[in-house]
Motif scaffolding. Structure first.
Motif, PDB file in Angstrom:
ATOM      1  N   UNK A 214     -41.379  42.013  94.295  1.00 46.77           N
ATOM      2  CA  UNK A 214     -42.284  43.121  94.606  1.00 46.77           C
ATOM      3  C   UNK A 214     -42.564  43.950  93.352  1.00 46.77           C
ATOM      4  N   UNK A 215     -41.537  44.153  92.539  1.00 50.07           N
ATOM      5  CA  UNK A 215     -41.728  44.928  91.315  1.00 50.07           C
ATOM      6  C   UNK A 215     -42.702  44.221  90.378  1.00 50.07           C
ATOM      7  N   UNK A 216     -42.557  42.896  90.225  1.00 48.72           N
ATOM      8  CA  UNK A 216     -43.467  42.175  89.337  1.00 48.72           C
ATOM      9  C   UNK A 216     -44.898  42.167  89.859  1.00 48.72           C
ATOM     10  N   UNK A 217     -45.064  42.249  91.163  1.00 45.20           N
ATOM     11  CA  UNK A 217     -46.405  42.277  91.736  1.00 45.20           C
ATOM     12  C   UNK A 217     -47.085  43.629  91.527  1.00 45.20           C
ATOM     13  N   UNK A 218     -46.301  44.715  91.518  1.00 41.90           N
ATOM     14  CA  UNK A 218     -46.898  46.044  91.576  1.00 41.90           C
ATOM     15  C   UNK A 218     -46.741  46.870  90.302  1.00 41.90           C
ATOM     16  N   UNK A 219     -45.695  46.645  89.547  1.00 42.17           N
ATOM     17  CA  UNK A 219     -45.450  47.476  88.360  1.00 42.17           C
ATOM     18  C   UNK A 219     -46.552  47.355  87.311  1.00 42.17           C
ATOM     19  N   UNK A 220     -47.033  46.138  86.979  1.00 37.45           N
ATOM     20  CA  UNK A 220     -48.085  46.072  85.946  1.00 37.45           C
ATOM     21  C   UNK A 220     -49.307  46.929  86.258  1.00 37.45           C
ATOM     22  N   UNK A 221     -49.721  46.979  87.521  1.00 42.37           N
ATOM     23  CA  UNK A 221     -50.874  47.806  87.894  1.00 42.37           C
ATOM     24  C   UNK A 221     -50.569  49.287  87.700  1.00 42.37           C
ATOM     25  N   UNK A 222     -49.372  49.713  88.084  1.00 46.16           N
ATOM     26  CA  UNK A 222     -49.002  51.121  87.917  1.00 46.16           C
ATOM     27  C   UNK A 222     -48.959  51.484  86.433  1.00 46.16           C
TER      28      UNK A 222
END
Length: 261
Positions: A214-222
């Motif tokens: 989940x972190x790899x899916x969402x952190x780059x966008x943030x």
């Protein structure tokens, strides 16, 4: 570790020795350009250690942790401990290079096959590679909040119409900083999961892997939004508070995390 009471008679105690591999070397002359590196058998550098260059006997401890560079090429904080195996210690003093080997052994009390051990290590590395950019993003958001507060205070102290005109802009950016801080905190728990995995000699759990994915899916966008916000904060402060060429420093843009190392 046994911790006797301070007044217990007849008990001798001493601090535990530093954890890790003890590296000792002797120098005939002082060397300020000394380099001490740890690499794997392929020659890939895993760690550069701070090493004294004093004449005579010197001693350094390697805590068995590796260090990787972030996407901008800057070293992150020390990460997971290395896998059991043989590692090369290289001491460079001017034109001379001396090498020796360090054998890292698995705790004899632990029974774990090589494949699950590798899966555990790879999961920790994927988590660790998130940790540097996440920490940088947190620093940028804190710097943005501090600069907005200081800038608005400066502007209001001038008692001009500019403070009232830009009040909504400052309020909107402060709200966005707070929102991104909460969102980053919510999605980045996978960046710290390597520490939890390392605390147990077992493969990562399904929950560990879920949080990591989940972190790899969402952190780059943030992180991309954090960089965009930083640009807008600087733009507002330059337009409303500071005169050129003064530009507030929120730090370098946060590099996107690299999952593959």
């Amino acid at each position: 570790e046994y911790r006797p009471q301070g007044w217990t008679p007849g008990i001798w105690e001493a601090p535990n020795p530093p954890y890790g591999a003890r590296i000792r070397y002797w120098l005939l002359s002082e060397d300020e350009e000394l380099a001490l590196r740890i690499s794997d058998p392929t020659g890939r550098t895993l760690r550069e250690l701070e090493a004294p260059g004093e004449v005579g006997f010197n001693e350094v401890f390697w805590d068995l942790r590796l260090v990787e560079d972030d996407a901008a090429g800057e070293p992150m904080d020390p990460g997971p401990r290395v896998m059991p195996g043989t590692y090369i210690v290289e001491l460079e003093t001017g034109p001379d290079i001396v090498q020796t080997e360090v054998m890292v052994r698995l705790d004899p009390r632990v029974e774990m096959a090589r494949r699950p051990m590798m899966a555990r290590h790879l999961a920790m590395l994927e988590s660790y590679r998130l940790s540097g950019p996440v920490a940088q993003a947190e620093d940028v958001l804190q710097a943005a909040a501090d600069e907005l507060e200081a800038g608005e205070s400066t502007l209001r102290a001038r008692e001009t119409d500019e403070a009232d005109r830009l009040a909504d802009d400052f309020a909107a950016l402060r709200a966005e900083v707070a929102e991104l801080e909460d969102e980053l905190d919510d999605v980045s728990d996978g960046a710290g999961v390597w520490r939890r995995i390392e605390a147990f000699t077992a493969p990562p759990t399904a929950d560990d892997l879920f949080r990591l994915e989940r972190a790899w899916e969402r952190v780059p966008d943030v992180i991309e939004r954090v960089n965009g916000l930083a640009d807008r904060v600087v733009d507002l402060l330059v337009r409303g508070v500071y005169a050129a060429p003064v530009v507030p420093d929120l730090g370098a843009p946060v590099p996107a995390p690299n999952r593959g190392g």
